[in-house]
Motif scaffolding. Structure first.
Motif, short mmCIF file in Angstrom:
data_model
loop_
_atom_site.label_atom_id
_atom_site.label_comp_id
_atom_site.label_asym_id
_atom_site.label_seq_id
_atom_site.Cartn_x
_atom_site.Cartn_y
_atom_site.Cartn_z
N LYS A 68 0.96 -1.24 0.21
CA LYS A 68 0.18 -0.65 0.12
C LYS A 68 1.13 1.46 -0.40
N TYR A 69 2.39 1.26 0.09
CA TYR A 69 2.90 1.97 0.35
C TYR A 69 4.43 1.91 -0.08
N ALA A 70 4.79 3.01 -0.76
CA ALA A 70 6.21 3.46 -1.12
C ALA A 70 6.86 3.76 0.72
N ASP A 71 8.04 3.23 0.76
CA ASP A 71 8.98 4.00 2.06
C ASP A 71 10.39 5.21 0.75
N ILE A 72 10.17 5.94 1.27
CA ILE A 72 10.99 7.00 0.83
C ILE A 72 12.02 7.51 2.36
N MET A 73 13.10 7.50 2.57
CA MET A 73 13.98 6.82 3.61
C MET A 73 14.90 8.27 3.35
N ILE A 74 15.53 8.94 4.60
CA ILE A 74 16.06 9.84 4.67
C ILE A 74 16.88 9.85 6.21
N PHE A 75 18.58 10.33 6.08
CA PHE A 75 19.42 10.04 7.94
C PHE A 75 18.92 11.30 7.69
N ALA A 76 19.29 11.75 9.68
CA ALA A 76 19.21 12.90 9.97
C ALA A 76 20.54 12.83 10.54
N ALA A 77 21.04 11.79 11.65
CA ALA A 77 22.06 11.35 11.95
C ALA A 77 22.92 9.56 11.93
N GLY A 78 23.99 9.42 11.87
CA GLY A 78 24.58 8.09 11.48
C GLY A 78 24.86 7.93 10.05
N GLU A 79 25.01 6.44 10.08
CA GLU A 79 25.01 5.93 8.93
C GLU A 79 24.44 4.40 8.87
N GLU A 80 24.32 3.92 8.15
CA GLU A 80 23.69 2.13 8.11
C GLU A 80 23.48 2.14 6.96
N LYS A 81 23.82 0.88 6.85
CA LYS A 81 23.11 0.15 5.54
C LYS A 81 21.35 -0.72 5.27
N LEU A 82 21.77 -0.33 3.99
CA LEU A 82 20.46 -0.70 3.68
C LEU A 82 20.18 -2.24 3.10
N ALA A 83 19.49 -3.17 2.93
CA ALA A 83 19.27 -3.80 2.42
C ALA A 83 18.66 -4.24 0.95
N TRP A 84 18.11 -4.99 0.28
CA TRP A 84 17.38 -4.39 -1.32
C TRP A 84 17.06 -5.87 -1.90
N LYS A 85 16.32 -6.12 -2.41
CA LYS A 85 15.81 -7.81 -3.47
C LYS A 85 14.38 -7.03 -3.91
#
Length: 155
Positions: A68-85
């Motif tokens: 039902k939704y698409a996700d838009i992600m932004i980062f305010a602080a820090g770092e991380e990896k996101l996995a996709w498939k």
């Protein structure tokens, strides 16, 4: 999946009014005003959520996918990896899609693409994109992530 710099967000306004609402919120967001757990309803059915997870080892991360939704992600602080498939390519679905939560869960596959994210960029996961957030870059650490939920459907 789309990955781009926040300054390029206007290039995607043509996707529709809900996208313009969501991406305007992304562009106007002030990281200094981060509020852990805050949820805001915007116009056109767009929701703005603020998270402060502790990143973790890849082995502890799971995929999620929505319809039902698409996700838009932004980062305010820090770092991380996101996995996709691609959702149809998931190998081990652990929880079938639940409409009330708009979520399917699956184990993180070994062949998932990992994308490091940091402030200044945004990433869009469409309904066909399974994604696994919170992967640590190095040691686990706190990250501040904003998720803007954009209403849409695969139906």
């Amino acid at each position: 999946m789309i990955i781009d710099r926040i300054e390029n967000a206007p290039h995607y306004f043509g996707l529709g009014p809900q996208w313009k609402t969501a991406l305007t919120a992304v562009m106007e967001y002030d990281p200094a005003k981060f509020e852990k757990g805050a949820k805001t309803e915007l116009e056109n059915g767009v929701r703005f959520l603020q998270f402060e997870p502790t990143t973790k080892d890849r082995s502890e991360v799971i995929f999620e996918a929505h319809r039902k939704y698409a996700d838009i992600m932004i980062f305010a602080a820090g770092e991380e990896k996101l996995a996709w498939k691609s959702t149809p390519d998931l190998k081990n679905i652990t929880e079938a899609y639940v409409e009330e939560r708009d979520c399917l869960l699956a184990d993180l596959d070994d062949d998932a693409l990992e994308v490091p994210m940091k402030p200044g960029y945004f990433i869009v996961f469409m309904p066909q994109d399974a994604h696994g957030p919170d992967i640590a870059i190095g040691e686990p650490a706190t990250a501040r992530r904003i998720v803007v939920k954009v209403p849409m459907s695969l139906d």
